[in-house]
Design a protein around this motif. Structure first.
Motif, short mmCIF file in Angstrom:
data_model
loop_
_atom_site.label_atom_id
_atom_site.label_comp_id
_atom_site.label_asym_id
_atom_site.label_seq_id
_atom_site.Cartn_x
_atom_site.Cartn_y
_atom_site.Cartn_z
N UNK A 194 6.18 -40.12 12.63
CA UNK A 194 4.82 -40.30 13.14
C UNK A 194 4.86 -39.96 14.63
N UNK A 195 4.25 -38.84 14.98
CA UNK A 195 4.20 -38.38 16.38
C UNK A 195 5.58 -38.32 17.02
N UNK A 196 6.43 -37.48 16.43
CA UNK A 196 7.82 -37.35 16.89
C UNK A 196 8.12 -35.96 17.46
N UNK A 197 7.13 -35.32 18.10
CA UNK A 197 7.34 -33.96 18.60
C UNK A 197 8.42 -33.89 19.67
N UNK A 198 8.72 -34.99 20.34
CA UNK A 198 9.79 -34.99 21.34
C UNK A 198 11.17 -34.94 20.71
N UNK A 199 11.26 -35.37 19.44
CA UNK A 199 12.57 -35.57 18.84
C UNK A 199 12.87 -34.68 17.63
N UNK A 200 11.84 -34.29 16.89
CA UNK A 200 12.08 -33.75 15.56
C UNK A 200 12.87 -32.44 15.58
N UNK A 201 12.65 -31.58 16.58
CA UNK A 201 13.40 -30.32 16.65
C UNK A 201 14.89 -30.59 16.83
N UNK A 249 -0.50 -36.83 14.86
CA UNK A 249 -1.58 -36.08 15.52
C UNK A 249 -1.04 -35.12 16.57
N UNK A 250 0.27 -35.07 16.71
CA UNK A 250 0.88 -34.13 17.66
C UNK A 250 1.45 -32.95 16.87
N UNK A 251 2.48 -32.30 17.38
CA UNK A 251 3.03 -31.10 16.75
C UNK A 251 4.23 -31.39 15.85
N UNK A 252 4.42 -32.63 15.47
CA UNK A 252 5.57 -32.99 14.64
C UNK A 252 5.67 -32.13 13.39
N UNK A 253 4.60 -32.08 12.62
CA UNK A 253 4.61 -31.37 11.34
C UNK A 253 4.81 -29.87 11.56
N UNK A 254 4.12 -29.32 12.54
CA UNK A 254 4.24 -27.89 12.84
C UNK A 254 5.67 -27.52 13.19
N UNK A 255 6.31 -28.32 14.02
CA UNK A 255 7.68 -28.04 14.44
C UNK A 255 8.63 -28.16 13.25
N UNK A 305 14.42 -39.81 15.91
CA UNK A 305 14.98 -39.81 17.26
C UNK A 305 16.50 -39.84 17.26
N UNK A 306 17.09 -39.57 16.12
CA UNK A 306 18.54 -39.47 16.01
C UNK A 306 18.95 -38.00 15.81
N UNK A 307 20.23 -37.74 16.05
CA UNK A 307 20.78 -36.43 15.71
C UNK A 307 22.25 -36.58 15.35
N UNK A 308 22.72 -35.61 14.60
CA UNK A 308 24.11 -35.59 14.13
C UNK A 308 24.96 -34.83 15.13
N UNK A 309 26.05 -35.44 15.55
CA UNK A 309 26.98 -34.73 16.44
C UNK A 309 27.62 -33.56 15.69
N UNK A 310 27.93 -32.46 16.40
CA UNK A 310 28.57 -31.32 15.74
C UNK A 310 29.84 -31.71 14.99
#
Length: 301
Positions: free
Chosen positions: A11-18, A39-45, A85-90
């Protein structure tokens, strides 16, 4: 690409989803997102990176995530849970690539360590690392427990193993956002603590067990925490984290983190519990009515 699909709630995670999705593409392109009306660009990204997105109105985390499991469009052997807002380390992505396909059939799930970054600082102390979470499991052998707070994935069968590398939790929103979010969390935390005492509803949850998995031990300690008097327990908890478990070694960022997350938030929860008792007393039915009237939350469902 490995035989695994990843479920993410947004929900509104455009800062994190990419950042999140790109970290997953090192081992899978099967990413399923259940969005709650961003309502932001989360889905688009997300869709631009190949993720499949469905819309579903928010109810609570467990219902939303279990919906994702049940409606996952990918027929994969393994499932994985990620927050936006998480990511997997390489190194973890490489470990998944190396181990997943050769995992023994009796293994039903995999625990992964989560490291928290706060103000660009890795919070290593205060009993906050390592936090082991069941994040990968075989399809059909796991679901999200339907608790009000701190929902875990529970396995129905199979043994577990531990991965060597980490998931990173690094939220990029500002501190105002963080405090507002935790103010909302506090309501759910109040319900979870009161449910331990009043048993508003029965649900399948992690068995409280000190010498069990980390989530079993966490649940055991939460039950014990719920029995400590109001306003005393956040003081004890902060001292334990900041002094006994060396939280002070995390520097200024660590002081802010351990104070806000380990004391302020817990004190706020106790203040809200006190408010419930002050407003309607300690009668179970009166408390249920209070949450229905004030927050439109049915504690029996």
């Amino acid at each position: 690409m490995q035989d695994i699909s990843v479920i993410i709630l947004t929900f509104n995670e455009e800062k994190h989803i990419k950042r999140c999705v790109e970290s997953l593409l090192a081992f899978t392109d099967k990413i399923f997102i259940v969005d709650s009306g961003s309502t932001d660009k989360t889905v688009e990204i997300a869709e631009s990176l190949g993720a499949k997105v469905v819309q579903r109105p928010w109810v609570n985390y467990a219902i939303q995530f279990n919906y994702g499991i049940q409606h996952n469009p990918y027929n994969t052997t393994w499932l994985m849970r990620m927050d936006a807002d998480e990511y997997v380390l390489p190194a973890l992505a490489e470990e998944i690539n190396q181990k997943l396909s050769g995992t023994a059939p009796e293994i039903g799930g995999m625990y992964i360590k989560r490291r928290v970054i706060f103000f660009d600082k890795w919070i290593r102390h205060g009993a906050y690392y390592p936090i082991w979470l069941l994040r990968i499991w075989r399809s059909g052998q796991g679901a999200c427990e339907e608790s009000w707070m701190d929902e875990h994935i529970t396995l129905t069968s199979g043994k577990t193993i531990q991965m060597e590398n980490d998931i990173v939790d690094h939220n990029l929103n500002n501190l105002t956002w963080w405090t507002q979010k935790h103010n909302l969390y506090a309501i759910r935390e109040v319900i979870d603590l009161l449910n331990i005492k009043y048993n508003f509803r029965n649900f399948e949850s992690v068995e409280p067990k000190f010498f069990g998995s980390q989530e079993q031990r966490t649940r055991f300690l939460k039950v014990k925490y719920a029995s400590i008097p109001l306003f005393i327990r956040p003081i004890i908890y902060f001292i334990y984290r900041y002094i006994v478990r060396f939280g002070f070694l995390d520097g200024k960022q660590g002081f802010i983190w351990h104070f806000l997350q380990g004391f302020w938030y817990r004190f706020l929860v106790d203040a809200k519990v006190y408010e419930v008792y002050h407003r309607v007393g300690k009668d179970k039915k009166a408390i249920e009515k209070f949450f229905k009237d004030e927050f439109n939350k049915d504690l029996t469902k």
